[in-house]
Design an enzyme around this catalytic site. Structure first.
Site, PDB file in Angstrom:
ATOM      1  CG  LEU A  70      -1.802  -1.212   1.244  1.00  0.00           C
ATOM      2  CD1 LEU A  70      -2.389  -1.666   2.801  1.00  0.00           C
ATOM      3  CD2 LEU A  70      -3.086  -0.819   0.164  1.00  0.00           C
ATOM      4  N   PRO A  71       0.207   2.301  -0.365  1.00  0.00           N
ATOM      5  CG  PRO A  71      -1.053   3.789  -1.835  1.00  0.00           C
ATOM      6  CD  PRO A  71      -0.994   2.510  -0.732  1.00  0.00           C
ATOM      7  CB  THR A 101       8.212   2.056   1.656  1.00  0.00           C
ATOM      8  OG1 THR A 101       8.569   0.909   0.872  1.00  0.00           O
ATOM      9  CG2 THR A 101       9.165   2.730   2.298  1.00  0.00           C
ATOM     10  CE  LYS A 176      12.186   0.739  -0.544  1.00  0.00           C
ATOM     11  NZ  LYS A 176      10.840   0.210  -0.740  1.00  0.00           N
ATOM     12  CE  LYS A 251       6.081   6.143   0.782  1.00  0.00           C
ATOM     13  NZ  LYS A 251       5.464   4.590   0.756  1.00  0.00           N
TER      14      LYS A 251
END
Length: 301
Positions: A70-71, A101, A176, A251
């Site tokens: 998911l975003p 992430t 990450k 992001k």
């Protein structure tokens, strides 16, 4: 612990990355139930053989393990903890694998909530981009117990070529965002150096040859060069289309900022990189690959 074979698997989030990851699970024999707010994305997977769910809760009801991709933080919180979220119908020992992430602290919160329902949770963000997602060659960074990692491995290896245990829940996310912060910084540095060389009169291909055999060599210069024409199969030579979007880089740099504030880490270059990508997006580059920072620094659209 011996790896378990899950016969019924769910997947929530069928975007550019998740759609390919879900297809690989299907191709490799999983009985898949999928959900996405985008009807077209769901239809693409159901036509390939997946079952359609009407909500994340229904996915959890019908499966033994669920992968989510998911975003953002809020999307993940809504999918897991919302009224019809995954945890609202989670059964004992259901394994949740979140490959989004997000903030490491959000992953830790979700793991605690899953544990209250005797379910299992790991964070498993991925690296490699859309092509690696399509080819099943992703690097997957896992945060969670060794026991849960062993349970998840049969699914993870269907989607990726390398699975790395980074530590407890949240440490996959930590790895990450640290990696992507460094990537953002190095891409800006590469773009800045090549713009500088051009102003000095250097041919970009000559500079690339020197840099990539000298101490300035890095992934951004050698394998993903931001200057059009140096490498054929990268976004810069395709009008910066595809690849890893500038908005996604912004992001991830924002996630690094938030996490750094919580642990009192000093990341001055990460902060500057975040501001550069936010400005780049406001200047009309939001739909381009993040290597378009080369054109932004050049002053072009």
């Amino acid at each position: 612990m011996r790896a378990r074979s899950f016969s019924r698997v769910g997947f929530v989030g069928l975007g550019n990355m998740g759609g390919h990851m879900a297809r690989n699970l299907l191709k490799k024999g999983c009985r898949l139930t999928v959900y996405d707010v985008n009807e077209t994305a769901m239809s693409n997977l159901t036509e390939a053989g997946a079952n359609r769910a009407s909500s994340p809760a229904e996915v959890a009801e019908e499966t033994e393990a669920v992968v989510s991709m998911l975003p953002s933080n809020q999307h993940v919180l809504d999918v897991y903890s919302g009224k019809h979220g995954l945890l609202s119908s989670a059964r004992e020992k259901t394994l949740f694998i979140d490959s989004s992430t997000i903030d490491p602290f959000v992953s830790q919160t979700l793991a605690a909530n899953a544990e209250k329902q005797a379910a299992r949770f790991i964070d498993a963000p991925v690296s490699g981009g859309v092509n690696a997602a399509k080819d099943g060659t992703l690097t997957i960074m896992v945060g969670g117990s060794k026991e849960n990692l062993e349970l998840a491995k049969p699914l993870l290896t269907k989607m990726g070529a390398r699975v790395v245990h980074c530590g407890d829940v949240g440490m996959g996310q930590a790895a990450k965002i640290c990696n992507n912060m460094l990537l953002g910084i190095s891409m800006i540095g590469t773009a800045e150096a090549f713009n500088f060389g051009e102003r000095l009169g250097l041919d970009a291909k000559v500079l690339a040859d020197i840099v990539n055999s000298s101490s300035g060599r890095c992934w951004s210069s050698e394998l993903y060069n931001p200057v059009p024409g140096i490498l054929d199969n990268v976004p810069s030579s395709k009008n910066y289309e595809g690849g890893f979007g500038a908005t996604l880089m912004a992001k991830d740099l924002g996630l690094a900022q938030a996490a750094a504030a919580k642990v009192d880490a000093t990341i001055p270059l990460g902060s500057i990189a975040h501001q550069i990508f936010r400005t780049l997006i406001s200047q009309g580059f939001s739909d381009k690959d993040f290597s378009v920072v080369y054109q932004f620094l050049k002053g072009r659209k």
